[in-house]
Design a protein around this motif. Structure first.
Motif, PDB file in Angstrom:
ATOM      1  N   ASN A 151       0.832  -1.207   0.000  1.00 48.04           N
ATOM      2  CA  ASN A 151       0.000   0.000   0.000  1.00 48.04           C
ATOM      3  C   ASN A 151       0.864   1.253   0.000  1.00 48.04           C
ATOM      4  O   ASN A 151       1.510   1.542   1.005  1.00 48.04           O
ATOM      5  CB  ASN A 151      -0.916   0.007   1.232  1.00 48.04           C
ATOM      6  CG  ASN A 151      -1.987   1.061   1.089  1.00 48.04           C
ATOM      7  OD1 ASN A 151      -2.681   1.103   0.068  1.00 48.04           O
ATOM      8  ND2 ASN A 151      -2.107   1.927   2.070  1.00 48.04           N
ATOM      9  N   PRO A 152       0.866   2.022  -1.112  1.00 42.09           N
ATOM     10  CA  PRO A 152       0.206   1.773  -2.382  1.00 42.09           C
ATOM     11  C   PRO A 152       0.635   0.421  -2.979  1.00 42.09           C
ATOM     12  O   PRO A 152       1.744  -0.032  -2.743  1.00 42.09           O
ATOM     13  CB  PRO A 152       0.703   2.913  -3.281  1.00 42.09           C
ATOM     14  CG  PRO A 152       1.223   3.960  -2.375  1.00 42.09           C
ATOM     15  CD  PRO A 152       1.654   3.273  -1.144  1.00 42.09           C
ATOM     16  N   ASN A 153      -0.288  -0.141  -3.784  1.00 37.98           N
ATOM     17  CA  ASN A 153       0.045  -1.418  -4.402  1.00 37.98           C
ATOM     18  C   ASN A 153       1.016  -1.197  -5.569  1.00 37.98           C
ATOM     19  O   ASN A 153       1.069  -0.125  -6.151  1.00 37.98           O
ATOM     20  CB  ASN A 153      -1.237  -2.105  -4.879  1.00 37.98           C
ATOM     21  CG  ASN A 153      -1.024  -3.573  -5.234  1.00 37.98           C
ATOM     22  OD1 ASN A 153      -0.025  -4.185  -4.821  1.00 37.98           O
ATOM     23  ND2 ASN A 153      -1.942  -4.144  -5.985  1.00 37.98           N
ATOM     24  N   ALA A 154       1.784  -2.216  -5.859  1.00 40.81           N
ATOM     25  CA  ALA A 154       2.660  -2.208  -7.030  1.00 40.81           C
ATOM     26  C   ALA A 154       2.187  -3.334  -7.941  1.00 40.81           C
ATOM     27  O   ALA A 154       1.826  -4.391  -7.443  1.00 40.81           O
ATOM     28  CB  ALA A 154       4.101  -2.466  -6.601  1.00 40.81           C
ATOM     29  N   GLY A 157      -0.027   1.305  -8.221  1.00 40.10           N
ATOM     30  CA  GLY A 157       0.085   2.604  -7.548  1.00 40.10           C
ATOM     31  C   GLY A 157      -1.153   2.992  -6.757  1.00 40.10           C
ATOM     32  O   GLY A 157      -1.176   4.030  -6.090  1.00 40.10           O
ATOM     33  N   ILE A 158      -2.194   2.153  -6.825  1.00 35.33           N
ATOM     34  CA  ILE A 158      -3.459   2.493  -6.157  1.00 35.33           C
ATOM     35  C   ILE A 158      -3.326   2.239  -4.649  1.00 35.33           C
ATOM     36  O   ILE A 158      -2.793   1.213  -4.229  1.00 35.33           O
ATOM     37  CB  ILE A 158      -4.618   1.658  -6.738  1.00 35.33           C
ATOM     38  CG1 ILE A 158      -4.781   1.968  -8.230  1.00 35.33           C
ATOM     39  CG2 ILE A 158      -5.920   1.919  -5.983  1.00 35.33           C
ATOM     40  CD1 ILE A 158      -5.737   1.043  -8.963  1.00 35.33           C
ATOM     41  N   ALA A 159      -3.809   3.197  -3.850  1.00 38.65           N
ATOM     42  CA  ALA A 159      -3.661   3.087  -2.395  1.00 38.65           C
ATOM     43  C   ALA A 159      -5.002   2.904  -1.697  1.00 38.65           C
ATOM     44  O   ALA A 159      -6.028   3.424  -2.140  1.00 38.65           O
ATOM     45  CB  ALA A 159      -2.975   4.339  -1.847  1.00 38.65           C
ATOM     46  N   LEU A 160      -4.970   2.152  -0.605  1.00 40.93           N
ATOM     47  CA  LEU A 160      -6.090   2.096   0.330  1.00 40.93           C
ATOM     48  C   LEU A 160      -5.867   3.200   1.360  1.00 40.93           C
ATOM     49  O   LEU A 160      -4.725   3.594   1.610  1.00 40.93           O
ATOM     50  CB  LEU A 160      -6.097   0.749   1.052  1.00 40.93           C
ATOM     51  CG  LEU A 160      -6.379  -0.496   0.221  1.00 40.93           C
ATOM     52  CD1 LEU A 160      -5.923  -1.757   0.982  1.00 40.93           C
ATOM     53  CD2 LEU A 160      -7.866  -0.592  -0.117  1.00 40.93           C
ATOM     54  N   SER A 161      -6.947   3.658   2.016  1.00 44.81           N
ATOM     55  CA  SER A 161      -6.763   4.626   3.093  1.00 44.81           C
ATOM     56  C   SER A 161      -6.367   3.875   4.358  1.00 44.81           C
ATOM     57  O   SER A 161      -6.609   2.662   4.486  1.00 44.81           O
ATOM     58  CB  SER A 161      -8.054   5.404   3.328  1.00 44.81           C
ATOM     59  OG  SER A 161      -9.028   4.540   3.874  1.00 44.81           O
ATOM     60  N   ALA A 162      -5.756   4.600   5.291  1.00 47.66           N
ATOM     61  CA  ALA A 162      -5.401   3.974   6.570  1.00 47.66           C
ATOM     62  C   ALA A 162      -6.670   3.490   7.277  1.00 47.66           C
ATOM     63  O   ALA A 162      -6.651   2.455   7.957  1.00 47.66           O
ATOM     64  CB  ALA A 162      -4.629   4.962   7.437  1.00 47.66           C
ATOM     65  N   VAL A 179       1.684  -4.728   6.087  1.00 47.09           N
ATOM     66  CA  VAL A 179       1.472  -3.669   5.092  1.00 47.09           C
ATOM     67  C   VAL A 179       2.838  -3.210   4.595  1.00 47.09           C
ATOM     68  O   VAL A 179       3.668  -2.738   5.369  1.00 47.09           O
ATOM     69  CB  VAL A 179       0.662  -2.493   5.687  1.00 47.09           C
ATOM     70  CG1 VAL A 179       0.457  -1.405   4.634  1.00 47.09           C
ATOM     71  CG2 VAL A 179      -0.696  -2.983   6.196  1.00 47.09           C
ATOM     72  N   ASP A 180       3.049  -3.398   3.302  1.00 41.99           N
ATOM     73  CA  ASP A 180       4.315  -3.049   2.657  1.00 41.99           C
ATOM     74  C   ASP A 180       4.191  -1.623   2.119  1.00 41.99           C
ATOM     75  O   ASP A 180       3.538  -1.384   1.102  1.00 41.99           O
ATOM     76  CB  ASP A 180       4.564  -4.066   1.531  1.00 41.99           C
ATOM     77  CG  ASP A 180       5.825  -3.796   0.730  1.00 41.99           C
ATOM     78  OD1 ASP A 180       6.477  -2.760   0.954  1.00 41.99           O
ATOM     79  OD2 ASP A 180       6.150  -4.639  -0.133  1.00 41.99           O
ATOM     80  N   GLU A 181       4.818  -0.690   2.832  1.00 44.66           N
ATOM     81  CA  GLU A 181       4.681   0.735   2.488  1.00 44.66           C
ATOM     82  C   GLU A 181       5.898   1.266   1.730  1.00 44.66           C
ATOM     83  O   GLU A 181       6.369   2.380   1.978  1.00 44.66           O
ATOM     84  CB  GLU A 181       4.435   1.555   3.762  1.00 44.66           C
ATOM     85  CG  GLU A 181       3.111   1.226   4.437  1.00 44.66           C
ATOM     86  CD  GLU A 181       2.724   2.177   5.572  1.00 44.66           C
ATOM     87  OE1 GLU A 181       3.597   2.945   6.031  1.00 44.66           O
ATOM     88  OE2 GLU A 181       1.554   2.146   5.992  1.00 44.66           O
ATOM     89  N   ALA A 182       6.377   0.497   0.762  1.00 40.73           N
ATOM     90  CA  ALA A 182       7.573   0.911   0.013  1.00 40.73           C
ATOM     91  C   ALA A 182       7.397   2.286  -0.637  1.00 40.73           C
ATOM     92  O   ALA A 182       8.358   3.028  -0.797  1.00 40.73           O
ATOM     93  CB  ALA A 182       7.913  -0.135  -1.051  1.00 40.73           C
ATOM     94  N   TYR A 183       6.134   2.612  -1.003  1.00 39.73           N
ATOM     95  CA  TYR A 183       5.885   3.842  -1.772  1.00 39.73           C
ATOM     96  C   TYR A 183       5.064   4.870  -1.002  1.00 39.73           C
ATOM     97  O   TYR A 183       4.555   5.821  -1.576  1.00 39.73           O
ATOM     98  CB  TYR A 183       5.159   3.493  -3.077  1.00 39.73           C
ATOM     99  CG  TYR A 183       5.956   2.568  -3.952  1.00 39.73           C
ATOM    100  CD1 TYR A 183       7.059   3.040  -4.660  1.00 39.73           C
ATOM    101  CD2 TYR A 183       5.641   1.217  -4.049  1.00 39.73           C
ATOM    102  CE1 TYR A 183       7.816   2.190  -5.448  1.00 39.73           C
ATOM    103  CE2 TYR A 183       6.394   0.353  -4.840  1.00 39.73           C
ATOM    104  CZ  TYR A 183       7.478   0.855  -5.533  1.00 39.73           C
ATOM    105  OH  TYR A 183       8.228   0.018  -6.313  1.00 39.73           O
ATOM    106  N   VAL A 184       4.914   4.675   0.295  1.00 38.84           N
ATOM    107  CA  VAL A 184       3.935   5.473   1.038  1.00 38.84           C
ATOM    108  C   VAL A 184       4.286   6.955   1.080  1.00 38.84           C
ATOM    109  O   VAL A 184       3.405   7.802   1.190  1.00 38.84           O
ATOM    110  CB  VAL A 184       3.764   4.903   2.471  1.00 38.84           C
ATOM    111  CG1 VAL A 184       4.917   5.311   3.377  1.00 38.84           C
ATOM    112  CG2 VAL A 184       2.422   5.306   3.063  1.00 38.84           C
TER     113      VAL A 184
END
Ligand SMILES: *Cc1c(COP(=O)(O)O)cnc(C)c1O
Length: 351
Positions: A151-154, A157-162, A179-184
């Motif tokens: 999250n965002p997904n790879a 790029g689409i993200a869920l809200s917290a 939760v993998d936040e590599a791009y948060v």
């Protein structure tokens, strides 16, 4: 395969990293989501001054780095573990939290390493398809198992809200959610705060993307003390010195210069907007990316053809052959100049 290769791994299909061309300068490299910016001068100066002598082993606890991370994120040092890239930590999480009666669960379209890590850890996994619009179908993760959610997904790029993640984590308190936040840092909401409230939530982040340290290999996890303890059990069973001394010092220096990271992230967010507008003018459709990449498809040309033609024109992007997303390319958002080169190449190709 040699005749000695363990049958435990005979069907293992390794992850395929994005190409790293030999003659770097001849390509506009937009295929592995690296930062176009170097680490800050202050961070480099800090590392030059503070790297532990190389004849000594690195600090297995990463004491300074863990202290600085816990300050940055408002948690206790016992809630933090560092890894050799977040990939290492994600692998530990698969090994630590999955088993025959607790399979891993992740989306069909997500980080390509997850099925590889599950195979490496020799645990079963279930694939949860994304919705038709390529967003994450959290409700479909109701089944028993350990959920891995980028999250965002790879590469969408689409993200869920917290809040969406919180309602899932609280509804399924008997199961772990990673939760993998590599791009948060590029515009999504982090779940780090929620780790204080939920002992079944582990957040994993990396210095590779927003912090310009892909080549230094540094990632970290934040979570409840017991979860971090489980990961430590695995780390200390494999390689206590998993973070080299230079990387640990550079990580501290980078955290001390947070303003530089923040500024770079805003530039990337602006450039994402800038490049998205250019792509739209050229007839591309894109997902709503909150990451440092754009996921785009064109109505008149296949994803693979665009990928190949861009490569001929010295622009590298990432194309995935998976059926559901084969029309798309994942394009890293870089500097303004790189985005202009991309647009120019696309214009030429599509003419
Ligand atoms: C890049 C990436 C990572 C990890 O990168 P490291 O360089 O190993 O820290 C993890 N998850 C996702 C979704 C990524 O894209």
């Amino acid at each position: 395969m040699s005749r000695f290769f363990s049958k435990n791994y005979s069907s293992l299909v390794p992850y395929v990293p994005g190409e790293q061309p030999k003659h770097l300068s001849s390509f506009v490299k937009l295929n592995t989501n690296e930062s176009p910016f170097p680490p800050s001068d202050k961070a480099l100066a800090y590392a030059a001054e503070n790297t532990r002598p190389f004849n000594l082993y690195s600090d297995p606890e990463c004491t300074e780095l863990v202290k600085q991370l816990s300050k940055t994120y408002g948690v206790e040092p016992e809630n933090v573990l560092c890894g050799n890239g977040s990939d290492e930590i994600l692998y530990f999480a698969f090994a630590a939290f999955c088993s025959d009666d607790q399979p891993a669960m992740f989306a069909d379209i997500t980080y390509g390493f997850y099925p590889v890590f599950a195979q490496m850890a020799r645990v079963p996994y279930k694939i949860i398809p994304l919705k038709d619009d390529l967003s994450m179908d959290l409700d479909a993760f109701w089944q028993n198992g350990a959920a891995f959610i980028a999250n965002p997904n790879a590469p969408t790029g689409i993200a869920l809200s917290a809040a969406e993640i919180e309602s899932f984590v609280s509804a399924y308190s008997d199961r772990i959610v990673v939760v993998d936040e590599a791009y948060v840092d590029f515009g999504a909401e982090s779940c780090v705060e929620l780790t204080k409230k939920y002992d079944n939530l582990l957040v994993v982040q990396t210095f590779s993307k927003s912090r310009s340290m892909a080549g230094a290999r540094l990632g970290f996890a934040i979570g409840n003390k017991e979860l971090i303890g489980d990961l430590k059990t695995l780390k200390y069973s494999l390689n206590p010195y998993n973070i080299n001394s230079y990387t640990a010092a550079l990580g501290v220096g980078t955290l001390l210069d947070q303003g530089y990271t923040d500024k770079n992230c805003s530039v990337i967010i602006e450039n994402r907007q800038y490049a998205s507008e250019k792509l739209k003018e050229l007839g591309f459709e894109m997902t709503d990316s909150k990451a440092n990449f754009i996921f785009a498809k064109h109505k008149n040309m296949s994803g693979e053809e665009i990928y190949l033609k861009l490569k001929e024109n010295k622009v590298l992007v990432r194309h995935f052959g998976l059926d559901r997303i084969k029309d798309y390319n994942r394009i890293t958002v870089g500097s303004r100049a790189q985005m202009d080169s991309l647009a120019a190449a696309l214009e030429k190709i599509l003419k």
